[in-house]
Write a protein that holds these residues in place. Structure first.
Motif, PDB file in Angstrom:
ATOM      1  N   LYS A   1      55.976  36.943   7.223  1.00 37.95           N
ATOM      2  CA  LYS A   1      56.163  36.988   8.674  1.00 37.95           C
ATOM      3  C   LYS A   1      54.976  37.537   9.285  1.00 37.95           C
ATOM      4  O   LYS A   1      55.813  39.142   9.229  1.00 37.95           O
ATOM      5  N   SER A   2      54.394  37.709  10.972  1.00 37.60           N
ATOM      6  CA  SER A   2      53.661  38.793  10.765  1.00 37.60           C
ATOM      7  C   SER A   2      53.671  39.132  10.528  1.00 37.60           C
ATOM      8  O   SER A   2      52.767  38.936   9.234  1.00 37.60           O
TER       9      SER A   2
ATOM     10  N   ASN B   1      72.292  43.053   7.582  1.00 41.03           N
ATOM     11  CA  ASN B   1      71.583  41.878   8.698  1.00 41.03           C
ATOM     12  C   ASN B   1      69.851  42.679   7.806  1.00 41.03           C
ATOM     13  O   ASN B   1      70.050  43.924   8.128  1.00 41.03           O
ATOM     14  N   GLY B   2      69.266  41.390   8.052  1.00 42.59           N
ATOM     15  CA  GLY B   2      67.946  41.980   7.858  1.00 42.59           C
ATOM     16  C   GLY B   2      67.601  41.130   6.591  1.00 42.59           C
ATOM     17  O   GLY B   2      66.538  41.542   6.669  1.00 42.59           O
ATOM     18  N   ALA B   3      68.717  41.261   5.648  1.00 45.34           N
ATOM     19  CA  ALA B   3      68.215  42.244   4.069  1.00 45.34           C
ATOM     20  C   ALA B   3      67.321  40.163   3.197  1.00 45.34           C
ATOM     21  O   ALA B   3      66.632  40.311   3.374  1.00 45.34           O
ATOM     22  N   GLY B   4      67.164  39.507   4.139  1.00 40.42           N
ATOM     23  CA  GLY B   4      66.237  38.515   4.047  1.00 40.42           C
ATOM     24  C   GLY B   4      67.438  37.003   3.573  1.00 40.42           C
ATOM     25  O   GLY B   4      66.940  35.786   2.850  1.00 40.42           O
ATOM     26  N   LYS B   5      68.568  37.180   3.888  1.00 36.43           N
ATOM     27  CA  LYS B   5      69.251  35.914   3.128  1.00 36.43           C
ATOM     28  C   LYS B   5      69.330  33.870   3.375  1.00 36.43           C
ATOM     29  O   LYS B   5      69.018  33.555   3.167  1.00 36.43           O
TER      30      LYS B   5
ATOM     31  N   THR C   1      66.172  34.012   5.461  1.00 36.05           N
ATOM     32  CA  THR C   1      65.361  33.476   4.680  1.00 36.05           C
ATOM     33  C   THR C   1      64.768  32.583   3.450  1.00 36.05           C
ATOM     34  O   THR C   1      64.738  31.839   3.045  1.00 36.05           O
TER      35      THR C   1
ATOM     36  N   GLN D   1      74.731  29.153  11.390  1.00 39.42           N
ATOM     37  CA  GLN D   1      75.150  29.657  12.016  1.00 39.42           C
ATOM     38  C   GLN D   1      75.215  28.986  13.712  1.00 39.42           C
ATOM     39  O   GLN D   1      76.085  28.688  13.814  1.00 39.42           O
TER      40      GLN D   1
ATOM     41  N   GLU E   1      77.241  32.663   7.344  1.00 38.06           N
ATOM     42  CA  GLU E   1      77.673  32.310   8.262  1.00 38.06           C
ATOM     43  C   GLU E   1      78.654  31.939   8.527  1.00 38.06           C
ATOM     44  O   GLU E   1      79.200  31.869  10.054  1.00 38.06           O
TER      45      GLU E   1
END
Ligand SMILES: Nc1ncnc2c1ncn2[C@@H]1O[C@H](COP(=O)(O)OP(=O)(O)OP(=O)(O)O)[C@@H](O)[C@H]1O
Length: 296
Positions: A14-15, A40-44, A46, A75, A145
């Motif tokens: 991404k980007s 947070n942001g680990a890629g789960k 994704t 979510q 989540e």
């Protein structure tokens, strides 16, 4: 066990960043309860989106199921907001009157049924989605989540329902709540900064990150404490304090003694999924790789 899902050499860009880069093979079998863990942001999310074919990826994802076999709770779940709750229930679950009443009672939806979906709170919407998905009796469930936004009592009630209803299925459950997966997960999938830290059985997770206990101390207790006296003890940051990881009982005794002598308040947690997770992060701290930059 029949294979349900196999992932090989998965990459998502991404980007200008490689946000997911899983070199190892992940094989999920029918009946597995997979806890997907990571900060947070680990890629789960994704990873789940790639599995569901919602985003572009490189590598191989072999699915032995179709989209119609999947129950998905994210979510944010999109609805036609102008519908009332009971209209949606009738549309998704064509149940007879008795079964419908039972369904509404089981999921505590009585107070919501006449409301417009747009007027539901985040937690109420989540409860409605989960109830519809669980009652649709799918083969494979993806939860991202699931219980975020639910109050404690409803969270426990819905978790119990989730565990009961998915017993014959395969589940991938992204969660930050470790009590949700204790005594439930059969496999752990742990990500950190887009990379795979661990995938395997619960037992293997415990064995790989084996320890006796962690002794946890909150930051405010550490203000006047010189941590270097315990430099041989591995530590993990818990977000609100430090966990001293004790490989055996003797070290736990030593750690407690030092803390006590320094008037530091602590708590002891025997090895569980949470403490193993802390240790897995700590063990991987040295290889603290930033997400890989890629050419656009
Ligand atoms: N469209 C995008 N463009 C750029 N970066 C993105 C995009 N989508 C996700 N990312 C980044 O990819 C990383 C992984 O995001 P992802 O949502 O998968 O994390 P997560 O593990 O589910 O986090 P959380 O626990 O916060 O939900 C994050 O750093 C995020 O900022």
């Amino acid at each position: 066990m029949n294979p349900v899902l196999t992932i090989k050499g998965l990459q998502v860009k991404k980007s200008n960043q490689l946000i997911l880069d899983i070199k190892e093979e992940i094989a999920i079998s029918s009946g597995d309860n997979v806890a997907v863990l990571g900060e947070n942001g680990a890629g789960k999310t994704t990873l789940i989106n790639a599995i569901l074919g919602e985003i572009d990826f490189e590598g191989e994802i072999i699915k032995h199921f179709q989209k119609k076999d999947c129950g998905i709770v994210f979510q944010d779940n999109a609805y036609n907001d102008l519908m009332k709750v009971y209209e949606l229930i009738e549309l998704v679950l064509p149940l007879r009157k008795e079964a419908l009443t039972h369904f509404i009672e089981s999921y505590d939806l009585k107070d919501l049924k006449k409301k417009y979906i747009k007027d539901l709170s985040g937690g109420e919407k989540q409860r409605l989605t989960l109830s519809l998905v669980l009652e649709s009796e799918k083969n494979i469930y993806f939860f991202d989540e699931l219980t975020s936004g639910l109050d404690y009592k409803k969270r426990l009630a819905l978790l119990a329902m989730m565990k009961k209803k998915t017993i014959a299925g395969t589940v991938l459950n992204v969660t930050h709540y470790f009590d949700e997966i204790e005594n439930w997960a059969t496999k752990i999938l742990m990500l950190k900064q887009g990379k795979l830290i661990f995938f395997g059985s619960n037992e293997d997770f415990f064995a790989k990150f084996k320890h006796y206990s962690v002794v946890k101390v909150e930051y405010n207790q550490l203000e006047n404490f010189n941590k270097s006296v315990m430099e041989n003890v591995q530590t993990a940051d818990t977000g609100d304090g430090i966990a001293f990881i004790c490989p055996n009982h003797d070290i736990q005794v030593d750690v407690k003694k030092i803390l006590k002598n320094n008037d530091v308040v602590y708590s002891v947690i025997k090895q569980n999924v949470y403490t193993s997770y802390l240790m897995a992060y700590a063990a991987n701290e040295k290889s603290n790789h930033k997400m890989t930059e890629v050419k656009k």
